[in-house]
Write a protein that holds these residues in place. Sequence first.
Motif, PDB file in Angstrom:
ATOM      1  N   ALA A 426      12.026  37.741 -60.352  1.00  0.00           N
ATOM      2  CA  ALA A 426      10.985  37.569 -61.369  1.00  0.00           C
ATOM      3  C   ALA A 426       9.997  38.733 -61.323  1.00  0.00           C
ATOM      4  N   ARG A 429      11.609  41.796 -62.871  1.00  0.00           N
ATOM      5  CA  ARG A 429      11.642  41.652 -64.329  1.00  0.00           C
ATOM      6  C   ARG A 429      10.265  41.940 -64.927  1.00  0.00           C
ATOM      7  N   GLN A 430       9.257  41.406 -64.264  1.00  0.00           N
ATOM      8  CA  GLN A 430       7.883  41.623 -64.720  1.00  0.00           C
ATOM      9  C   GLN A 430       7.548  43.118 -64.734  1.00  0.00           C
ATOM     10  N   ASP A 432       9.695  45.705 -64.741  1.00  0.00           N
ATOM     11  CA  ASP A 432      10.515  46.414 -65.728  1.00  0.00           C
ATOM     12  C   ASP A 432       9.981  46.259 -67.144  1.00  0.00           C
ATOM     13  N   SER A 433       9.399  45.088 -67.433  1.00  0.00           N
ATOM     14  CA  SER A 433       8.958  44.868 -68.808  1.00  0.00           C
ATOM     15  C   SER A 433       7.613  45.518 -69.098  1.00  0.00           C
ATOM     16  N   THR A 434       6.878  45.907 -68.057  1.00  0.00           N
ATOM     17  CA  THR A 434       5.560  46.473 -68.325  1.00  0.00           C
ATOM     18  C   THR A 434       5.425  47.921 -67.891  1.00  0.00           C
ATOM     19  N   ILE A 435       6.253  48.355 -66.944  1.00  0.00           N
ATOM     20  CA  ILE A 435       6.100  49.715 -66.433  1.00  0.00           C
ATOM     21  C   ILE A 435       7.385  50.483 -66.667  1.00  0.00           C
ATOM     22  N   GLN A 436       7.276  51.582 -67.430  1.00  0.00           N
ATOM     23  CA  GLN A 436       8.489  52.354 -67.689  1.00  0.00           C
ATOM     24  C   GLN A 436       8.409  53.717 -67.029  1.00  0.00           C
TER      25      GLN A 436
ATOM     26  N   TYR B  67       9.887  36.595 -71.869  1.00  0.00           N
ATOM     27  CA  TYR B  67       8.480  36.198 -71.935  1.00  0.00           C
ATOM     28  C   TYR B  67       8.102  35.720 -73.326  1.00  0.00           C
ATOM     29  N   MET B 267       0.371  48.542 -73.905  1.00  0.00           N
ATOM     30  CA  MET B 267       1.387  48.829 -74.907  1.00  0.00           C
ATOM     31  C   MET B 267       0.943  48.212 -76.229  1.00  0.00           C
TER      32      MET B 267
END
Lengths: 436, 300
Positions: A426, A429-430, A432-436, B67, B267
């Motif tokens: 989790a 995933r968190q 990956d979805s916010t930090i690129q 999400y 973002m």
Amino acid sequence: MPRPSLPRLRTRSAVLASAALASALVLTGCSSSGDGGSPSDGKTTLTVGTFGTFGYKEAGLYDAYMKQNPGITIKENPTTVEGNYWTALQTRLSGGGLDDVQALEVGRISLATSEDLADAFVDLSDAPGVDKKSYLPWKWDQATTADGRTIGLGTDVGPMAICYRQDLFKAAGLPSDPESVGKLWAGDWAKFVEAAQRYQAKAPKGTFFMDSASGLFNAVVSSSTVQYYKDGKLAYKDSPSVENAWDLAAKAVQGRTSQGLKMFDTPWQTAFSKSTFATTVCPSWQQANIQQFSGPANKGKWNIAQPPAAGNWGGSFLAVPSSGKNVDEAKKLVAWLTAPEQQAKVFQKVGNIPANQAAYDLPGVVDYKNAYIGPDAATGLIFSTAAKAIKPAETGPRAGDLTGAFGTGVLLMEQNGKSPAEAWNATVRQIDSTIQ
Amino acid sequence: MHRWDTKGTPYALVAPFFLVFAAFGLFPLLYTGWLSFHRVSLYNVDRAEWVGLRNYTDLFTGQVAHYFWNALLNTVTLGALATIPQLLMALGLAHLLNYRLRARGFLRTALLAPYATSVAAATLVFALIFSPEGGMANWLLGLFGAGPVQWEAGRWTSQFAISVIVTWRWTGYNALIYLAAMQAVPRELYEAAALDGASRWQQFLHVTVPALRPTILFTVIVSTIGATQLFGEPYLFGGQSGHQGGADHQYETLGILMYDQGFHSSMLGRASAVAWIMFALLLLIGLVNALITRRLRASQ
């Protein structure tokens, strides 16, 4: 870092809303952006944006500066929680309305010095009275851009110790004087978790060894030289310190040695006064929290010991936005506030360990003792030794967000009953979805 | 008066509303729409990069899909938990206050007190009540021998706690609206019903509720819109992890997802896409409302 300051959030949005409405009705595009910079009657007002406790007001530094510089008025805009502060700061970077001086937390400094943001702040290395050599070298380097501009002067660092409850240690049959306590876990965080299990086996009813496994996680990562970044890249998945910290936190949770509190939230604050846990990781700035939340009833029960490994948790910088109207005056103020004498005063008042190592030799720093926490412990010596022993770790632009994501990730094991593997997935995933 | 005056004055008088609406309603709406097709960070809005529909596909099937669907579901469940009991209680309260009671005026005014309380203050108090450390909720459970509950950590317990806050704040407000509508119901209907031997409960069911139907529909719509935009209560209830609706996103609503993406992860493009989806959702609710209203009118 502590709790959200609710009333402040509200007033600010109320003021914003009414200001917006007013300016719309008169149909002018420009409203005054903040209260800085109006040179009426030859006076200059400097605004300083801060979060948490910087201690300038407490140590009387603003008053002293205004006395020395009659043309200057200083106004502080304090926020309690760093996360909220940073959000507002980011918004104003493009929207306008920055303070003349803005504090930056260490987790944000790499982003602030990156190409994207560096131009928003002025170079402070040439500010009047700044002596580069007197700052801790790694602290100075953290705020310096690739092309050699220093955009923030260090205010404090967060050398860690362990604060512990002497009475609870005694009751659980553990040694209780600082020296033997330090020996319990010297050199290895794994020993700290073993001590936790020893404590828990004979713990006074209703008490836990530590307040929060996220605190433990953060402490382990903070005392390593490889943290979330390596060679300029995000490398938390293969970082040995992250893996070790995660395993230790999981062990602490599974052994029920942690009370499972969310650090800085209200229940955490309450737990101090109810004496329900025996240790908390103690970066220098934590002293103020312990004293405030434990209250007078617990005076003399806390003590302080060496940590398993030296590390840095937290610490900040002062920066001057280049869009300000009083850049020169602001630079002078920042240089003065971060000079050794001033940092020593802040330390004595609120316990923030100076980033300016010249301050360590001033009276009242190395020989400092905290009347509330272990009045006989050599607190000043413990912290200044730890500060000098800190080995700088590579940080990256999103270090602050990663700290937050992992803190929440450990909570998933601790409060939401997830297995270590589930919680890890989790967390990834968190991220990956916010930090690129 | 000149012709110009009579023709122009009304426009001049309504102009402020439309100007303010254009500046603070229409422009942000269009700008957000434009942003939602870009990759743009909060601190560098001038440097926006066109990405087409990527922000939307990210939300529906991509990186953030997990999400997004979770937040959509939470918005629905939290909305139902908060709205349904709230409106039923408001109806009951209004019915009681419609009787001749002592201190009726005071009680009616007191109904508005929770509504006048700020979200922040109310949430703070309820966060203390549901705190695992010496909170009143766990103390009450303890009296009945039930173990302490980690209110904030569980999906349903946290949503229950949040819906209690919302219900507490809005019940009185809706009760006053119902009360106003009840006062317009002709007394004779009740007298006639009483003569026919209808009990008070029967009067409520067969006289009050049918007469209140349009008002009930109105409050349902307003509450649904409010529930879709739910943000302050869950955000503040979560403390440190409020920005993502709890450590496990267990009470993340669409409003919180938007805030988290825009202001926490900076973002802005993705946050704008969430905003537009919320907008579309509200339009849909409005449409359904219009259809139901037309049906009701036709059946009368």
